[in-house]
Design a protein around this motif. Sequence first.
Motif, PDB file in Angstrom:
ATOM      1  N   GLU A 124       0.825  -1.206   0.000  1.00 37.75           N
ATOM      2  CA  GLU A 124       0.000   0.000   0.000  1.00 37.75           C
ATOM      3  C   GLU A 124       0.862   1.260   0.000  1.00 37.75           C
ATOM      4  OE1 GLU A 124      -3.370   2.217  -0.259  1.00 37.75           O
ATOM      5  OE2 GLU A 124      -3.097   0.059  -0.545  1.00 37.75           O
ATOM      6  N   LYS A 125       1.997   1.228   0.705  1.00 35.29           N
ATOM      7  CA  LYS A 125       2.907   2.376   0.689  1.00 35.29           C
ATOM      8  C   LYS A 125       3.456   2.624  -0.712  1.00 35.29           C
ATOM      9  CE  LYS A 125       4.642   2.408   5.457  1.00 35.29           C
ATOM     10  NZ  LYS A 125       5.860   2.511   6.295  1.00 35.29           N
ATOM     11  N   ILE A 126       3.847   1.538  -1.386  1.00 31.43           N
ATOM     12  CA  ILE A 126       4.400   1.665  -2.735  1.00 31.43           C
ATOM     13  C   ILE A 126       3.334   2.175  -3.706  1.00 31.43           C
ATOM     14  CG2 ILE A 126       5.351   0.352  -4.680  1.00 31.43           C
ATOM     15  CD1 ILE A 126       6.661  -1.495  -2.547  1.00 31.43           C
ATOM     16  N   LEU A 127       2.135   1.628  -3.604  1.00 32.59           N
ATOM     17  CA  LEU A 127       1.053   2.050  -4.495  1.00 32.59           C
ATOM     18  C   LEU A 127       0.664   3.505  -4.245  1.00 32.59           C
ATOM     19  CD1 LEU A 127      -1.159  -1.166  -4.363  1.00 32.59           C
ATOM     20  CD2 LEU A 127       0.235  -0.374  -6.280  1.00 32.59           C
ATOM     21  N   GLU A 128       0.748   3.932  -3.013  1.00 30.90           N
ATOM     22  CA  GLU A 128       0.439   5.327  -2.701  1.00 30.90           C
ATOM     23  C   GLU A 128       1.407   6.263  -3.422  1.00 30.90           C
ATOM     24  OE1 GLU A 128       0.105   8.260   1.236  1.00 30.90           O
ATOM     25  OE2 GLU A 128       0.389   6.100   1.460  1.00 30.90           O
ATOM     26  N   ILE A 129       2.685   5.878  -3.470  1.00 27.83           N
ATOM     27  CA  ILE A 129       3.681   6.681  -4.194  1.00 27.83           C
ATOM     28  C   ILE A 129       3.379   6.681  -5.686  1.00 27.83           C
ATOM     29  CG2 ILE A 129       6.129   6.856  -4.788  1.00 27.83           C
ATOM     30  CD1 ILE A 129       6.730   5.515  -2.076  1.00 27.83           C
ATOM     31  N   LYS A 130       3.080   5.514  -6.230  1.00 28.56           N
ATOM     32  CA  LYS A 130       2.839   5.395  -7.664  1.00 28.56           C
ATOM     33  C   LYS A 130       1.595   6.168  -8.090  1.00 28.56           C
ATOM     34  CE  LYS A 130       3.423   3.744 -11.854  1.00 28.56           C
ATOM     35  NZ  LYS A 130       4.519   4.243 -12.711  1.00 28.56           N
ATOM     36  N   ARG A 131       0.574   6.127  -7.291  1.00 30.83           N
ATOM     37  CA  ARG A 131      -0.684   6.785  -7.662  1.00 30.83           C
ATOM     38  C   ARG A 131      -0.551   8.300  -7.714  1.00 30.83           C
ATOM     39  NH1 ARG A 131      -3.591   2.438  -3.948  1.00 30.83           N
ATOM     40  NH2 ARG A 131      -4.190   0.926  -5.554  1.00 30.83           N
ATOM     41  N   LYS A 132       0.437   8.839  -7.033  1.00 30.89           N
ATOM     42  CA  LYS A 132       0.659  10.283  -7.105  1.00 30.89           C
ATOM     43  C   LYS A 132       1.197  10.692  -8.472  1.00 30.89           C
ATOM     44  CE  LYS A 132       1.484  10.885  -2.140  1.00 30.89           C
ATOM     45  NZ  LYS A 132       2.489  11.208  -1.087  1.00 30.89           N
ATOM     46  N   SER A 133       1.917   9.784  -9.144  1.00 28.26           N
ATOM     47  CA  SER A 133       2.464  10.057 -10.481  1.00 28.26           C
ATOM     48  C   SER A 133       2.362   8.790 -11.320  1.00 28.26           C
ATOM     49  CB  SER A 133       3.927  10.512 -10.380  1.00 28.26           C
ATOM     50  OG  SER A 133       4.064  11.652  -9.564  1.00 28.26           O
ATOM     51  N   PRO A 134       1.149   8.408 -11.718  1.00 26.46           N
ATOM     52  CA  PRO A 134       0.942   7.114 -12.379  1.00 26.46           C
ATOM     53  C   PRO A 134       1.629   6.976 -13.732  1.00 26.46           C
ATOM     54  CG  PRO A 134      -1.052   8.454 -12.467  1.00 26.46           C
ATOM     55  CD  PRO A 134      -0.106   9.149 -11.536  1.00 26.46           C
ATOM     56  N   LYS A 135       1.962   8.076 -14.375  1.00 30.81           N
ATOM     57  CA  LYS A 135       2.604   8.019 -15.694  1.00 30.81           C
ATOM     58  C   LYS A 135       4.127   8.054 -15.604  1.00 30.81           C
ATOM     59  CE  LYS A 135      -1.357   8.124 -17.881  1.00 30.81           C
ATOM     60  NZ  LYS A 135      -1.845   6.932 -18.619  1.00 30.81           N
ATOM     61  N   GLN A 136       4.627   8.251 -14.383  1.00 33.54           N
ATOM     62  CA  GLN A 136       6.069   8.329 -14.196  1.00 33.54           C
ATOM     63  C   GLN A 136       6.625   6.992 -13.724  1.00 33.54           C
ATOM     64  OE1 GLN A 136       7.820  11.117 -15.026  1.00 33.54           O
ATOM     65  NE2 GLN A 136       5.814  11.834 -15.748  1.00 33.54           N
ATOM     66  N   PRO A 137       7.858   6.642 -14.116  1.00 36.52           N
ATOM     67  CA  PRO A 137       8.445   5.367 -13.673  1.00 36.52           C
ATOM     68  C   PRO A 137       8.676   5.359 -12.171  1.00 36.52           C
ATOM     69  CG  PRO A 137      10.096   6.737 -14.763  1.00 36.52           C
ATOM     70  CD  PRO A 137       8.775   7.420 -14.972  1.00 36.52           C
ATOM     71  N   LEU A 138       8.482   4.225 -11.561  1.00 35.52           N
ATOM     72  CA  LEU A 138       8.751   4.047 -10.130  1.00 35.52           C
ATOM     73  C   LEU A 138       9.660   2.833  -9.973  1.00 35.52           C
ATOM     74  CD1 LEU A 138       8.249   4.761  -7.144  1.00 35.52           C
ATOM     75  CD2 LEU A 138       6.283   3.213  -7.195  1.00 35.52           C
ATOM     76  N   ILE A 139      10.832   3.056  -9.396  1.00 40.37           N
ATOM     77  CA  ILE A 139      11.792   1.982  -9.151  1.00 40.37           C
ATOM     78  C   ILE A 139      11.885   1.744  -7.647  1.00 40.37           C
ATOM     79  CG2 ILE A 139      14.190   1.224  -9.356  1.00 40.37           C
ATOM     80  CD1 ILE A 139      14.442   2.906 -11.870  1.00 40.37           C
ATOM     81  N   VAL A 140      11.567   0.532  -7.228  1.00 43.28           N
ATOM     82  CA  VAL A 140      11.673   0.132  -5.825  1.00 43.28           C
ATOM     83  C   VAL A 140      12.844  -0.836  -5.715  1.00 43.28           C
ATOM     84  CG1 VAL A 140      10.541  -0.995  -3.887  1.00 43.28           C
ATOM     85  CG2 VAL A 140       9.202   0.442  -5.455  1.00 43.28           C
ATOM     86  N   ALA A 141      13.842  -0.488  -4.897  1.00 42.14           N
ATOM     87  CA  ALA A 141      15.042  -1.307  -4.744  1.00 42.14           C
ATOM     88  C   ALA A 141      14.993  -2.064  -3.421  1.00 42.14           C
ATOM     89  CB  ALA A 141      16.288  -0.429  -4.805  1.00 42.14           C
ATOM     90  N   VAL A 142      15.319  -3.358  -3.460  1.00 46.56           N
ATOM     91  CA  VAL A 142      15.303  -4.215  -2.267  1.00 46.56           C
ATOM     92  C   VAL A 142      16.666  -4.880  -2.124  1.00 46.56           C
ATOM     93  CG1 VAL A 142      14.183  -6.138  -1.092  1.00 46.56           C
ATOM     94  CG2 VAL A 142      12.838  -4.660  -2.617  1.00 46.56           C
ATOM     95  N   GLY A 143      17.387  -4.537  -1.069  1.00 45.94           N
ATOM     96  CA  GLY A 143      18.707  -5.107  -0.840  1.00 45.94           C
ATOM     97  C   GLY A 143      18.750  -5.955   0.410  1.00 45.94           C
ATOM     98  N   GLY A 144      19.754  -6.822   0.497  1.00 44.55           N
ATOM     99  CA  GLY A 144      19.937  -7.679   1.666  1.00 44.55           C
ATOM    100  C   GLY A 144      21.173  -8.529   1.500  1.00 44.55           C
TER     101      GLY A 144
END
Length: 356
Positions: A156-176
């Motif tokens: 839901e946090k990620i989707l909230e970011i994306k919905r603010k700019s739905p036409k812009q690319p969103l890159i989520v990075a996961v490290g470990g």
Amino acid sequence: MAIVSTTEDDFDVLEAVMAVHRIVIDLHSMSHLIEDEEQKNFVQIVEVLTDRDFQVLLVTEHDDLFPEWRQRKDIGFLKLESEDNSGFLQNDALFQPDVFWITESPLIQNRLTERKQLFAYGSEQTEGIHGVHYQYFRDLLELFHPSQHTSILLGEKILEIKRKSPKQPLIVAVGGPDQCGHAYFMGPLVEELEKSEFLIEGLDLTEIMGTEFQSSQYWRSQQAKRWIMDQLLLPFSEGQRVFIEDPPVWIVPYETSPFPLFWTPEMILLVWGTTLFLPEIQDLSDWNILLELSPRVATARLFGIDERENFNPEFVQKYESADGKLYQNYLEKFEVQEVIDQRIRFDNFHAFRMTE
């Protein structure tokens, strides 16, 4: 209120349940659970709860109930102090935010309601109580599922970011860390995100980046770095469509992404790997998640040992002086902690949780 799904009101329930670490099961008010036909199912459910890192406390007047659990550190017994359970009302430690009751006792239900603290009950629904109603006791496993709830809240946090700019690319990075089990985290998260209106793509760099490649600046090779950055991540981050029909031969064994590959800015791109937060990727990623493991668990996963076993502590020392040291050096060198938006306590695949 019923067992949670993902409606708007349910997010408050999920957040409340995510604070729970101790579950009190009032067997005195739920005697049917220890009857012969129910006891086997009850035992299995409690074992699942402890596997998910919950401390379980059983309220009972029977001293001989479940003798096989009497020496367990994760299962405790609360001796019934009075026939109506009223004695427990004086024990404030049992009414803290990290404690969740499952009870049919009206006295305890009223006390919890006064404190606006959630509890669960299976009897007929009663107006005015602050409880979660379940039909079958096993339904509570849906409620007490930290990994699933973490994926829901994180999605839901990620989707909230994306919905603010739905036409812009969103890159989520996961490290470990190396071999930490990225797939166990990415699977539920991708599944949750795919329920949304957005297309989801993934880029697995666990075989392309790592501490073992430190001589090549943490990439398998400079050739790999140039191709991943110049052909995939940079164009996508700039809002370009990325189409790769046939990948270079050298990358095929490393399972980065299914081909042919077609990315558009309207998508959400998830990228995961070990040494993922290098400056070149920090500059492009929009939201950063770090999977954190204790040295003991990181050691077990790296060497393929069951982390629940009492293995030789020398393995941990070996890890901390070699792979663990290299990983820590990477975290410090690139100030990774400074760019992280969300940390995940990842010691248990069945119970990973967001940390503050």
